[in-house]
Design an enzyme around this catalytic site. Sequence first.
Site, PDB file in Angstrom:
ATOM      1  N   ARG A   1       2.940   6.846   8.784  1.00  0.00           N
ATOM      2  CA  ARG A   1       3.633   5.653   8.227  1.00  0.00           C
ATOM      3  C   ARG A   1       5.012   5.843   8.359  1.00  0.00           C
ATOM      4  O   ARG A   1       5.705   6.936   8.347  1.00  0.00           O
ATOM      5  CB  ARG A   1       3.199   4.847   7.178  1.00  0.00           C
ATOM      6  CG  ARG A   1       1.857   4.340   7.135  1.00  0.00           C
ATOM      7  CD  ARG A   1       1.648   2.929   6.617  1.00  0.00           C
ATOM      8  NE  ARG A   1       0.364   2.321   6.894  1.00  0.00           N
ATOM      9  CZ  ARG A   1      -0.689   2.653   6.086  1.00  0.00           C
ATOM     10  NH1 ARG A   1      -0.713   3.388   5.040  1.00  0.00           N
ATOM     11  NH2 ARG A   1      -1.864   2.174   6.281  1.00  0.00           N
TER      12      ARG A   1
ATOM     13  N   GLU B   1       1.185  10.731   3.939  1.00  0.00           N
ATOM     14  CA  GLU B   1       1.737   9.885   2.711  1.00  0.00           C
ATOM     15  C   GLU B   1       1.757  10.487   1.631  1.00  0.00           C
ATOM     16  O   GLU B   1       0.578  11.085   1.322  1.00  0.00           O
ATOM     17  CB  GLU B   1       0.898   8.531   2.897  1.00  0.00           C
ATOM     18  CG  GLU B   1       1.457   7.421   3.795  1.00  0.00           C
ATOM     19  CD  GLU B   1       0.735   6.319   3.973  1.00  0.00           C
ATOM     20  OE1 GLU B   1      -0.554   6.439   3.703  1.00  0.00           O
ATOM     21  OE2 GLU B   1       1.431   5.253   4.153  1.00  0.00           O
TER      22      GLU B   1
END
Length: 229
Positions: free
Chosen positions: A101, A48
């Site tokens: 994610r 991320e």
Amino acid sequence: MLSSSQGKLVRDGEDRKPVICIEGNIASGKTTCLEYFSKTSNIEVLTEPVSKWRNVRGHNPLALMYEDPARWGLTLQTYIQLTVLDHHLSKIMAPVRMMERSLYSAKYIFVENLYKSGKMPEVDYAVLSEWFEWIISNISIPVDLIVYLQTSPQTCFDRLKQRCREEEKVIPLEYLEALHHLYENWLINNTSFKVPAPVLVIPADHDLQKMLHQYEENREKIFTVPRAP
Ligand SMILES: Nc1ncnc2c1ncn2[C@@H]1O[C@H](COP(=O)(O)OP(=O)(O)O)[C@@H](O)[C@H]1O
Ligand SMILES: O=c1ccn([C@H]2C[C@H](O)[C@@H](COP(=O)(O)O)O2)c(=O)[nH]1
């Protein structure tokens, strides 16, 4: 560059390669898992872009959101949506991509939590939802497998304290519990939002050595994932 295919915008000029998203609560061990698999050849790993969320032109929207979620939740999540979309659309440089994610969890877990907990005004939620719906209706965001690191909120709380990221010092256990329930309803109970890919659940409360062992045991399942149509 994007071009049009079957009514959606797709990235130009590359074969579709498998994309595996690692999902889980804050401090569940996603980055540690990706670090482990990054040593495998022929795999590209995208973590991320947290450093961007902590510094956009000298501002720290992550810190602002934790200080005052009602004021800054929209700001942070709009920027997260942009930077994660950029990851999804970036050129894949290896035969397989693993990423931390996804656009989906940003919306289905974090935006949803802000709204449901009463910390995001309805108008902000409506604007973010319209953006999200537009993106997934008009742009191809392929995900072939979701690996869910399933932890207890208490484990995440302990690991969060150990990691000691400045902005996250204010996070109470209840926040991790709320995120946990949203993850469980999405990926395990299938009672909230559409799951965009098959889910592989890895219990992740164990110590590091046992986790690395489990990653090895699941290696074959993870990397022989069939590509979504
Ligand atoms: N299995 C584990 N047992 C104990 N500590 C762990 C384990 N996996 C990760 N950690 C530690 O917990 C913290 C959070 O892990 P991290 O991989 O950064 O989580 P995430 O990327 O999901 O937020 C880090 O300090 C990391 O070193
Ligand atoms: O959509 C999102 C995604 C992440 N965050 C926050 C949660 C954490 O404080 C950091 C990074 O998450 P990790 O689980 O440690 O990778 O970003 C968010 O608020 N909204």
